[in-house]
Scaffold this motif. Structure first.
Motif, mmCIF file in Angstrom:
data_model
loop_
_atom_site.group_PDB
_atom_site.id
_atom_site.type_symbol
_atom_site.label_atom_id
_atom_site.label_comp_id
_atom_site.label_asym_id
_atom_site.label_seq_id
_atom_site.Cartn_x
_atom_site.Cartn_y
_atom_site.Cartn_z
ATOM 1 N N ASN A 134 0.965 3.962 -2.995
ATOM 2 C CA ASN A 134 0.686 5.368 -2.673
ATOM 3 C C ASN A 134 1.769 6.297 -3.227
ATOM 4 O O ASN A 134 1.464 7.393 -3.711
ATOM 5 C CB ASN A 134 0.533 5.567 -1.171
ATOM 6 C CG ASN A 134 -0.804 5.095 -0.660
ATOM 7 O OD1 ASN A 134 -1.780 4.986 -1.404
ATOM 8 N ND2 ASN A 134 -0.862 4.770 0.621
ATOM 9 N N LYS A 170 0.838 -1.211 0.000
ATOM 10 C CA LYS A 170 0.000 0.000 0.000
ATOM 11 C C LYS A 170 0.866 1.253 0.000
ATOM 12 O O LYS A 170 0.582 2.218 -0.700
ATOM 13 C CB LYS A 170 -0.958 -0.012 1.189
ATOM 14 C CG LYS A 170 -2.079 -1.011 1.025
ATOM 15 C CD LYS A 170 -2.984 -1.038 2.235
ATOM 16 C CE LYS A 170 -4.014 -2.131 2.072
ATOM 17 N NZ LYS A 170 -4.879 -2.257 3.249
ATOM 18 N N LYS A 171 1.937 1.259 0.798
ATOM 19 C CA LYS A 171 2.861 2.407 0.818
ATOM 20 C C LYS A 171 3.471 2.631 -0.569
ATOM 21 O O LYS A 171 3.555 3.753 -1.052
ATOM 22 C CB LYS A 171 3.992 2.178 1.823
ATOM 23 C CG LYS A 171 3.623 2.308 3.265
ATOM 24 C CD LYS A 171 4.889 2.050 4.099
ATOM 25 C CE LYS A 171 4.672 2.013 5.553
ATOM 26 N NZ LYS A 171 5.915 1.769 6.305
ATOM 27 N N ASP A 229 1.090 6.517 -6.925
ATOM 28 C CA ASP A 229 -0.097 7.345 -7.147
ATOM 29 C C ASP A 229 0.218 8.827 -6.928
ATOM 30 O O ASP A 229 -0.244 9.684 -7.685
ATOM 31 C CB ASP A 229 -1.225 6.882 -6.225
ATOM 32 C CG ASP A 229 -2.532 7.574 -6.525
ATOM 33 O OD1 ASP A 229 -2.962 7.549 -7.706
ATOM 34 O OD2 ASP A 229 -3.138 8.137 -5.584
ATOM 35 N N HIS A 230 1.003 9.119 -5.925
ATOM 36 C CA HIS A 230 1.401 10.505 -5.638
ATOM 37 C C HIS A 230 2.131 11.137 -6.832
ATOM 38 O O HIS A 230 2.036 12.333 -7.062
ATOM 39 C CB HIS A 230 2.290 10.548 -4.393
ATOM 40 C CG HIS A 230 2.824 11.902 -4.080
ATOM 41 N ND1 HIS A 230 2.049 12.890 -3.527
ATOM 42 C CD2 HIS A 230 4.063 12.449 -4.271
ATOM 43 C CE1 HIS A 230 2.786 13.990 -3.388
ATOM 44 N NE2 HIS A 230 4.009 13.739 -3.819
#
Length: 130
Positions: free
Chosen positions: A52, A48-49, A55-56
């Motif tokens: 993310n 997930k990290k 995605d960022h």
């Protein structure tokens, strides 16, 4: 790109984020391919990290089939990270190693280029965290 299995996830994500900050130009096509040693098939806290961070930076990880298959496991640890919407990829299992080869093809329509085309390349062959 390569992430050693021994490398701490937070250290790797910091390096990846810095690389994206310095090198990703969203006005052009960007593709990062590598052995991330992070199985995105699992929905762990580390995955997930990782997703993310991608995605960022407006990037996505495309591979959704196992790229490393052994007698006891099948994992998605080799990734294509990109901002290209229409990228075709294929897993070629005819590989001399335990990792399948990843083949990529893209349509030729190009995004508008805003400055000189420069290709950055970093050789990680002799990588050392220090």
């Amino acid at each position: 790109m390569y992430k050693s299995p021994k490398e701490k996830i937070n250290d790797f994500l910091e390096i990846l984020s810095d690389l994206c900050d310095e090198s990703i130009n969203l006005a052009t096509r960007n593709i990062i391919i590598g052995d991330m040693n992070l199985n995105v098939e699992r929905k762990s806290k580390n995955v997930k990290k990782y997703l993310n961070v991608l995605d960022h930076h407006n990037l996505q990880q495309c591979i959704n089939l196992p790229t490393r298959v052994t007698k006891k496991s099948a994992t998605i640890i080799d990734h294509i990270i990109t901002n290209v919407e229409h990228i075709n990829w294929n897993i070629n299992v005819e590989s001399p190693t335990d990792h399948s080869m990843i083949e990529i093809s893209m349509k030729q329509n190009r995004k508008k280029q805003i400055d000189d085309k420069r290709i950055k390349f970093t050789c990680w062959k002799n990588y050392s965290k220090e």
